[in-house]
Design an enzyme around this catalytic site. Sequence first.
Site, PDB file in Angstrom:
ATOM      1  N   HIS A 248     -11.892 -25.683 -34.526  1.00 51.23           N
ATOM      2  CA  HIS A 248     -12.595 -25.666 -33.239  1.00 51.23           C
ATOM      3  C   HIS A 248     -11.673 -26.227 -32.177  1.00 51.23           C
ATOM      4  CE1 HIS A 248     -15.739 -26.348 -30.219  1.00 51.23           C
ATOM      5  NE2 HIS A 248     -16.393 -25.412 -30.888  1.00 51.23           N
ATOM      6  N   GLU A 307     -20.201 -21.550 -37.205  1.00 50.53           N
ATOM      7  CA  GLU A 307     -20.359 -20.173 -37.665  1.00 50.53           C
ATOM      8  C   GLU A 307     -20.553 -20.053 -39.171  1.00 50.53           C
ATOM      9  OE1 GLU A 307     -21.125 -18.650 -35.227  1.00 50.53           O
ATOM     10  OE2 GLU A 307     -19.510 -17.707 -34.119  1.00 50.53           O
TER      11      GLU A 307
HETATM   12  N1  ACO Z   1      -7.792 -21.006 -40.289  1.00 55.28           N
HETATM   13  C1  ACO Z   1      -6.489 -21.266 -40.465  1.00 55.28           C
HETATM   14  N2  ACO Z   1      -5.729 -21.920 -39.567  1.00 55.28           N
HETATM   15  C2  ACO Z   1      -6.320 -22.320 -38.438  1.00 55.28           C
HETATM   16  C3  ACO Z   1      -7.676 -22.088 -38.184  1.00 55.28           C
HETATM   17  C4  ACO Z   1      -8.426 -21.409 -39.169  1.00 55.28           C
HETATM   18  N3  ACO Z   1      -9.725 -21.152 -39.001  1.00 55.28           N
HETATM   19  N4  ACO Z   1      -7.998 -22.589 -36.983  1.00 55.28           N
HETATM   20  C5  ACO Z   1      -6.887 -23.125 -36.479  1.00 55.28           C
HETATM   21  N5  ACO Z   1      -5.872 -22.972 -37.356  1.00 55.28           N
HETATM   22  C6  ACO Z   1      -4.495 -23.429 -37.213  1.00 55.28           C
HETATM   23  C7  ACO Z   1      -3.685 -22.489 -36.318  1.00 55.28           C
HETATM   24  O1  ACO Z   1      -3.076 -21.467 -37.055  1.00 55.28           O
HETATM   25  C8  ACO Z   1      -2.705 -23.438 -35.711  1.00 55.28           C
HETATM   26  O2  ACO Z   1      -1.691 -23.701 -36.636  1.00 55.28           O
HETATM   27  P1  ACO Z   1      -0.157 -23.834 -36.141  1.00 55.28           P
HETATM   28  O3  ACO Z   1      -0.165 -24.975 -35.143  1.00 55.28           O
HETATM   29  O4  ACO Z   1       0.601 -24.114 -37.384  1.00 55.28           O
HETATM   30  O5  ACO Z   1       0.180 -22.525 -35.491  1.00 55.28           O
HETATM   31  C9  ACO Z   1      -3.488 -24.747 -35.555  1.00 55.28           C
HETATM   32  O6  ACO Z   1      -4.531 -24.689 -36.536  1.00 55.28           O
HETATM   33  C10 ACO Z   1      -4.111 -24.910 -34.201  1.00 55.28           C
HETATM   34  O7  ACO Z   1      -4.809 -23.715 -33.867  1.00 55.28           O
HETATM   35  P2  ACO Z   1      -5.088 -23.232 -32.406  1.00 55.28           P
HETATM   36  O8  ACO Z   1      -5.124 -21.732 -32.397  1.00 55.28           O
HETATM   37  O9  ACO Z   1      -4.205 -23.911 -31.424  1.00 55.28           O
HETATM   38  O10 ACO Z   1      -6.547 -23.791 -32.188  1.00 55.28           O
HETATM   39  P3  ACO Z   1      -7.503 -23.362 -31.065  1.00 55.28           P
HETATM   40  O11 ACO Z   1      -8.144 -24.569 -30.550  1.00 55.28           O
HETATM   41  O12 ACO Z   1      -6.824 -22.492 -30.067  1.00 55.28           O
HETATM   42  O13 ACO Z   1      -8.534 -22.418 -31.839  1.00 55.28           O
HETATM   43  C11 ACO Z   1     -10.382 -21.528 -32.922  1.00 55.28           C
HETATM   44  C12 ACO Z   1      -9.837 -22.696 -32.085  1.00 55.28           C
HETATM   45  C13 ACO Z   1     -10.134 -20.229 -32.154  1.00 55.28           C
HETATM   46  C14 ACO Z   1     -11.871 -21.712 -33.125  1.00 55.28           C
HETATM   47  C15 ACO Z   1      -9.636 -21.491 -34.277  1.00 55.28           C
HETATM   48  O14 ACO Z   1      -9.866 -22.682 -34.994  1.00 55.28           O
HETATM   49  C16 ACO Z   1     -10.016 -20.274 -35.105  1.00 55.28           C
HETATM   50  O15 ACO Z   1      -9.409 -19.208 -34.927  1.00 55.28           O
HETATM   51  N6  ACO Z   1     -11.016 -20.412 -36.043  1.00 55.28           N
HETATM   52  C17 ACO Z   1     -11.479 -19.260 -36.810  1.00 55.28           C
HETATM   53  C18 ACO Z   1     -12.460 -18.422 -36.009  1.00 55.28           C
HETATM   54  C19 ACO Z   1     -13.802 -19.105 -35.847  1.00 55.28           C
HETATM   55  O16 ACO Z   1     -14.348 -19.666 -36.789  1.00 55.28           O
HETATM   56  N7  ACO Z   1     -14.325 -19.024 -34.621  1.00 55.28           N
HETATM   57  C20 ACO Z   1     -15.605 -19.624 -34.265  1.00 55.28           C
HETATM   58  C21 ACO Z   1     -15.397 -20.882 -33.477  1.00 55.28           C
HETATM   59  S1  ACO Z   1     -16.923 -21.676 -33.087  1.00 55.28           S
HETATM   60  C22 ACO Z   1     -17.511 -20.818 -31.750  1.00 55.28           C
HETATM   61  O17 ACO Z   1     -16.779 -20.320 -30.934  1.00 55.28           O
HETATM   62  C23 ACO Z   1     -18.936 -20.590 -31.639  1.00 55.28           C
END
Ligand code: ACO
Length: 365
Positions: A248, A307
């Site tokens: 998140h 989710e």
């Molecule tokens: N699975 C694997 N790796 C992840 C995940 C995940 N679900 N989420 C974040 N990471 C990793 C990224 O790859 C990144 O790694 P790196 O620094 O080595 O490249 C690091 O964690 C940071 O990720 P960011 O993309 O900077 O995090 P951000 O805050 O932009 O993203 C998000 C948040 C989009 C929710 C992300 O965690 C994600 O894609 N989750 C999966 C999709 C999801 O469940 N979405 C629903 C969110 S809740 C809502 O919106 C209602």
Amino acid sequence: MTPHVSDGLEDVVAAETVLSEVDGQAGRLIIRGRSLDELAGRIRYEDVARLLWDGFFEGLPNDLGPALGAARAEVFAEVAALDTGLLDRSPIEAMRALAARLADGDDPAVALRLTAAPAVFTAAVVRAQAGEAPVRPDPGSSHAADILRMIRGRAASAAEVDALDTYLVTVSDHGLNASTFAARVIASTRAGLTSAVLGGISALKGPLHGGAPGPIIDMLDAIGRPENARAWIEAALDRGDRLMGFGHRVYRVRDPRADALKKAVRRLGEGSNVLPGRLAFAEAVEQAALAILRERKPNRPLDTNVEFYTALLLEALAFPPSAFTCVFAMGRVSGWIAHAREQLAGGRLIRPQSRYVGPMPREAA
Ligand code: ACO
């Protein structure tokens, strides 16, 4: 001085709001002064909409239920525009197209029609895609009860209605998430509530925001058994995939909404709607995912988000996974509307800047 570019606007505070507070360190959600625990499972969706809209419209009735019921009946007329071209689209695209037929405006009648729209249109789309005729809304019913009735063609149990109310209340508002920000940007141009809500639906649709729960069911189905979880998850991460339902932007601990929804799934299980063993299986997958994410990303706390248990709850309520994001929109719409009104009341046009990094014309080089 070169302006600082904030990737994803992560450290930018773009609005003051009285609507909700998301405390990412404590894992706490407050909606208009009430903790999520005080609301989820305790009030109906129309009551949380009333709470969110309080002070943002003149002359709102204390009970929004009858007006929302009348609005469901009113927007049902638009279902006649559901043609075969729209039925080939995903439910959220078809629902959004029907919602786009509603007139723009800023008054409570527009707000009520927009709140009714995702519920009425999604039910009609899901039924039409299954070859079934739409079911007319019952204005005297509660919003959650009518959603389940319109989608199934028969009344749902009280436990199922409670579970859907819990879900809709839990997701009704959540700070300046991507879809709410989109809605506020549009509202700031004074385009009107319908435009703001259409923008919210469009932002919600993406898998990084509200589109995650459908793929979570695909993940659970592909894993199949708890002992397959580790290998499946490792392979997905090796491919560079993200695990849906984890991570998140704001929470650095567990999303409090995950537990509110898990409790709702457990309560429903007692009424035997949940597939036997489904919750225990999902918990095993969740534990495996959390352990692997900890190993692979030791510096980035990645925990369960809303989710993961949304997927289980909506599955238990027999919504088709293709329509899960539409159900999210049914809940979040009252939050988008409240934010749009708050933006209109006190905010300026939202217009940030970009830093040009392209080529310069020859004469300026
Ligand atoms: N699975 C694997 N790796 C992840 C995940 C995940 N679900 N989420 C974040 N990471 C990793 C990224 O790859 C990144 O790694 P790196 O620094 O080595 O490249 C690091 O964690 C940071 O990720 P960011 O993309 O900077 O995090 P951000 O805050 O932009 O993203 C998000 C948040 C989009 C929710 C992300 O965690 C994600 O894609 N989750 C999966 C999709 C999801 O469940 N979405 C629903 C969110 S809740 C809502 O919106 C209602």
